[in-house]
Write an enzyme that holds these catalytic residues in place. Structure first.
Site, mmCIF file in Angstrom:
data_model
loop_
_atom_site.group_PDB
_atom_site.id
_atom_site.type_symbol
_atom_site.label_atom_id
_atom_site.label_comp_id
_atom_site.label_asym_id
_atom_site.label_seq_id
_atom_site.Cartn_x
_atom_site.Cartn_y
_atom_site.Cartn_z
ATOM 1 C CG ASP A 143 -3.720 4.257 -3.436
ATOM 2 O OD1 ASP A 143 -4.787 3.088 -3.509
ATOM 3 O OD2 ASP A 143 -3.387 5.151 -1.944
ATOM 4 C CD GLU A 144 -5.469 -1.231 -1.979
ATOM 5 O OE1 GLU A 144 -5.939 -1.525 -0.518
ATOM 6 O OE2 GLU A 144 -6.806 -0.199 -1.284
ATOM 7 C CG ASP A 158 -2.474 0.969 1.397
ATOM 8 O OD1 ASP A 158 -2.026 1.668 0.578
ATOM 9 O OD2 ASP A 158 -3.265 0.646 2.015
#
Length: 430
Positions: A116-117, A23
């Site tokens: 974003d993860e 993350d």
């Protein structure tokens, strides 16, 4: 590089699966800091300056004051009045893609869940790369060195626990939860930390005196399914014990593509609404063509000034990937719904409008067009395939020169030399 926080030592027998959840830390903020390093260490909120804007991301300095993602910007300003508001830019996906490429250099078992993860199944890499902790640290180091962005990670034998571990390792850390220490890791957590347990469920659980995962584990499956239903009760029972059989899915089947727009002020302006519908339709068309897909149906979302929200289907006479054709179909359906009539009437002020393409077919499977292709709006004849060809040329030009390389005239603002020009697409659309 942050500290590794192992919850106990790794057992001699390797777990069946080793899953990492990576993350990126305050991703949008840190991407902005790459070009504005003078703001580092400041209270930063990434959001568009608008009455109805929501927070896209906030720096950890702003989060101390309670600012969170998806919070209304007005509320964020109340909590942190001296925060610096940074307008979002379009380069986030570029950095996201580069992060995912680094992960895919390890293995093809990468499941991107947001910009974003991602989850990474490290099991296939154990023989080749050895210790997964060393592998995770190497990945975080590479992201830091190549992109100058911090990332946190969690490692465990299930997706759920790995995600919880990455959240606990922030910012810029790594937390490893071996299988024999999962319960020790979960038991102290508030039940609200469990995946899928929202505020209403937390309140209901708290009313039963259930505040922590350890307390939730005291109740058997029959009790939980009786009071929360079969699906929810089973979900609670499993998560409290760290049971999560979900595999890392390297390729997600995209079932729909959507776009929506919230107006700065509740709108009764037909031209303004049409212009945003046209913009969204072109965006959907471009995304469909990029994926080689055609939509068989559309879904419309309309939210009025009193927050009443309508969702209505919009069946199509034939599959399509043309923004122009989608726009015509949307206008026709909104006229039927008396949301936006073809004679430019807007009976009720609109707060938000959205369009979603669904029920995909693949263009490579062939195209069967309706006889004569009747225009869904004006009743005239049009050929969706001609629009497909024209818009495909636009895709190529924009791919080479950017979105400013070519823009439909209807999306250009009125100029001082042509003040009478309409503000949005006309009946024909282009």
């Amino acid at each position: 590089m942050g500290d590794t926080q192992p919850c106990g030592s790794r057992p001699a027998d390797r777990p069946t699966r080793v899953i990492m959840h990576l993350d990126m830390d305050a991703f949008y903020v840190n991407v902005e800091l790459l070009t504005r390093p003078e703001l580092r260490g400041q209270k930063i909120i990434v959001a568009r300056e608008s009455e109805r804007s929501v927070v896209l991301s906030a720096s950890y300095e702003a989060r101390v004051f309670g600012v969170r993602s998806a919070m209304p910007l007005a509320r964020a300003k109340q909590l942190c009045p001296d925060a610096i508001i940074v307008e979002p830019h379009a380069r986030y996906r570029d950095y996201s893609q580069r992060v995912m490429e680094i992960l895919r250099d390890l293995t093809d078992r990468v499941e991107q869940v947001s910009v974003d993860e991602a989850f990474v199944d490290l099991t296939p890499t154990l023989r080749r790369l050895g210790n997964p902790v060393t592998t995770a640290e190497a990945v975080r180091w590479r992201i830091r060195e190549e992109l100058n962005l911090p990332a946190s990670a969690g490692i465990s034998s299930t997706k759920f626990v790995a995600k919880m571990a990455s959240a606990g390792s922030k910012p810029d850390g790594l937390w490893v939860v071996p299988p024999d220490r999962v319960q020790e890791f979960l038991d102290p957590l508030p039940v609200g930390k469990l995946w899928g347990v929202g505020p209403k469920s937390v309140k209901a659980l708290n009313n039963w005196g259930i505040h922590t995962v350890a307390q939730l584990r005291e109740y058997d499956l029959d009790f939980l399914t009786h009071h929360w239903g079969q699906a929810s009760g089973t979900h609670l029972y499993r998560l409290a014990r760290g049971i999560d059989p979900r595999e890392v899915v390297s390729e997600r089947v995209e079932k729909s593509i959507g776009a929506e727009h919230t107006f700065a002020h509740d709108s009764l302006d037909a031209q303004e609404i049409r212009r945003e519908l046209f913009r969204m339709s072109l965006t959907l068309g471009q995304r469909l063509r990029a994926g080689g897909k055609m939509a068989r149906t559309l879904s419309l979302k309309i939210r009025y000034e009193n927050f009443e929200t309508l969702t209505r289907s919009c069946p199509l006479s034939e599959p399509m990937d043309s923004g122009q054709a989608i726009f015509r179909a949307v206008l026709s359906r909104l006229d039927q719904l008396q949301v936006l009539t073809l004679d430019q009437q807007v009976p009720r002020a609109v707060r938000l409008i959205g369009v979603r393409a669904e029920k995909f077919e693949h263009r490579s499977d062939g195209v069967q067009v309706a006889l004569l292709g009747q225009d869904l709006v004006s009743g005239g004849v049009h050929d969706p395939e001609q629009w497909h060809e024209a818009e495909s040329v636009m895709d190529q030009i924009q791919g080479r020169f950017g979105t400013s390389g070519i823009t439909p005239a209807n999306l250009l603002p009125p100029t001082a030399t042509n003040p009478q020009r309409p503000h949005g697409p006309g009946r024909g659309g282009s």
